[in-house]
Design an enzyme around this catalytic site. Structure first.
Site, PDB file in Angstrom:
ATOM      1  N   HIS A 230       0.650   9.086   8.915  1.00 44.07           N
ATOM      2  CA  HIS A 230       1.512  10.186   8.356  1.00 44.07           C
ATOM      3  C   HIS A 230       1.334  11.335   9.503  1.00 44.07           C
ATOM      4  O   HIS A 230       2.113  12.151   9.948  1.00 44.07           O
ATOM      5  CB  HIS A 230       1.033  10.815   7.130  1.00 44.07           C
ATOM      6  CG  HIS A 230       1.357  10.150   5.905  1.00 44.07           C
ATOM      7  ND1 HIS A 230       2.703  10.061   5.414  1.00 44.07           N
ATOM      8  CD2 HIS A 230       0.728   9.560   4.844  1.00 44.07           C
ATOM      9  CE1 HIS A 230       2.742   9.454   4.481  1.00 44.07           C
ATOM     10  NE2 HIS A 230       1.569   8.952   4.169  1.00 44.07           N
TER      11      HIS A 230
ATOM     12  N   GLU B  48       6.534   7.601   3.077  1.00 41.45           N
ATOM     13  CA  GLU B  48       5.237   6.779   2.603  1.00 41.45           C
ATOM     14  C   GLU B  48       5.634   5.169   3.300  1.00 41.45           C
ATOM     15  O   GLU B  48       4.986   4.626   3.944  1.00 41.45           O
ATOM     16  CB  GLU B  48       5.171   6.525   1.293  1.00 41.45           C
ATOM     17  CG  GLU B  48       4.563   7.696   0.407  1.00 41.45           C
ATOM     18  CD  GLU B  48       3.280   8.354   0.909  1.00 41.45           C
ATOM     19  OE1 GLU B  48       2.483   7.058   1.063  1.00 41.45           O
ATOM     20  OE2 GLU B  48       2.850   9.086   1.211  1.00 41.45           O
TER      21      GLU B  48
ATOM     22  N   HIS C 112      -2.364   3.815   7.488  1.00 38.83           N
ATOM     23  CA  HIS C 112      -1.228   4.442   6.995  1.00 38.83           C
ATOM     24  C   HIS C 112      -1.484   5.845   6.822  1.00 38.83           C
ATOM     25  O   HIS C 112      -0.311   6.781   7.346  1.00 38.83           O
ATOM     26  CB  HIS C 112      -1.291   3.911   5.478  1.00 38.83           C
ATOM     27  CG  HIS C 112      -0.406   4.836   4.403  1.00 38.83           C
ATOM     28  ND1 HIS C 112       0.867   4.265   4.205  1.00 38.83           N
ATOM     29  CD2 HIS C 112      -0.586   6.038   3.834  1.00 38.83           C
ATOM     30  CE1 HIS C 112       1.488   5.259   3.450  1.00 38.83           C
ATOM     31  NE2 HIS C 112       0.518   6.214   3.237  1.00 38.83           N
ATOM     32  N   GLU C 113      -2.732   6.721   6.725  1.00 33.56           N
ATOM     33  CA  GLU C 113      -2.695   7.828   6.449  1.00 33.56           C
ATOM     34  C   GLU C 113      -2.765   8.682   7.870  1.00 33.56           C
ATOM     35  O   GLU C 113      -2.227   9.571   8.132  1.00 33.56           O
ATOM     36  CB  GLU C 113      -4.386   8.234   6.029  1.00 33.56           C
ATOM     37  CG  GLU C 113      -4.349   7.792   4.479  1.00 33.56           C
ATOM     38  CD  GLU C 113      -3.546   8.477   3.359  1.00 33.56           C
ATOM     39  OE1 GLU C 113      -3.046   9.550   3.872  1.00 33.56           O
ATOM     40  OE2 GLU C 113      -3.229   7.764   2.486  1.00 33.56           O
TER      41      GLU C 113
END
Length: 269
Positions: free
Chosen positions: A135, A194, A131-132
């Site tokens: 980004h 997100e 997920h990070e």
């Protein structure tokens, strides 16, 4: 509110809404993006920020923790397009109770030890790191900085117009506009980021050979860890755990196909 004041507020609303209309690029999911900063600028800022965090924070000296996190991160970052970052990724575990992690442009990943108590296995940790890194792949940092720049300019211009036209209650109007920008533009914008990072990260972890279904289990753990202390989704920069799990489940068939085709199934435990 007078017609003149209403027109001025609408003018500002148009300036702010242009953040989502004017586009110079597309995200990995096909969404229009406005990016005002170069890749080299973002990488420089990311590396500088990471150096500061290492100086001010407390990197973990526990070798097993570092080896475990680095193993998971290595498999995730191997799936990152070289056009995003072609160098070696630096991974640091920070001794801190917060349940969090981050990734920065320039190949930097930080994981807090508090996260390791909630991400119960390598697959759940992969979901967070994926997920990070998502980004970074989607260049969300650039997009947020760019939108913030335009919003600040728009607020300043609107304030000058209100003052020059001697509009009554200008301070109150600016306060209301500020709240409207936060709820109407910035918060949904962050929630979009997100959700997008969730899907990108799900694909990354699956392609890396981690079980994508564990991303849903992670958010169940996150919800338990929060003990219900979350703001309403409307006023949150993050979607609710329920929303995230629903979106992940919708994308699960494709992620499972990536997982089945993954040539390596990591063993980082």
């Amino acid at each position: 509110m007078s017609n003149r004041t209403l027109k001025l507020v609408c003018c500002f609303a148009f300036i702010v809404s242009s953040v989502g209309i004017v586009s110079c690029a597309k995200s990995p999911t096909g969404r229009n993006q406005l990016k005002l900063y170069s890749s080299s600028q973002m990488i420089g800022m990311g590396q500088q920020a990471f150096d500061t965090m290492k100086t001010e924070g407390k990197p973990s000296a526990v070798k097993t923790q570092n080896a475990y996190v680095s193993c998971v991160a290595k498999h995730i970052t191997a799936q990152v397009p070289k056009s995003v970052y072609s160098g070696e990724w630096e991974v640091v575990v920070f001794e801190d109770d917060q349940v969090n992690a981050f990734a920065l442009p320039g190949g930097k990943i930080g994981v807090y030890t508090g996260l390791l108590k909630v991400a119960k296995n390598q697959h759940q940790l992969a979901a967070v790191i994926g997920h990070e890194v998502g980004h970074v792949i989607a260049d969300h940092g650039n997009e947020r900085m760019s939108s913030g720049t335009l919003i600040n300019v728009g607020m300043q211009v609107t304030n000058q117009i209100l003052q020059s036209n001697q509009v009554g209650h200008s301070k109150e109007i600016m306060s209301a506009i500020g709240l409207g920008v936060q709820v109407g533009v910035q918060l949904p914008f962050s929630r979009t980021h997100e959700s997008e990072a969730d899907i990108i990260g799900l694909d990354l972890m699956a392609k890396a050979g981690f079980k994508p279904e564990q991303s849903v289990e992670l958010w169940k753990n996150m919800e338990k860890a929060s003990e219900g202390n979350r703001p309403p989704e409307l006023l949150s920069t993050h979607p609710s755990p329920g929303t995230r799990m629903e979106q992940l489940q919708q994308h699960m068939p494709q992620a499972n196909s990536y997982y089945k085709a993954a040539p390596v199934k990591p063993n980082c435990q």
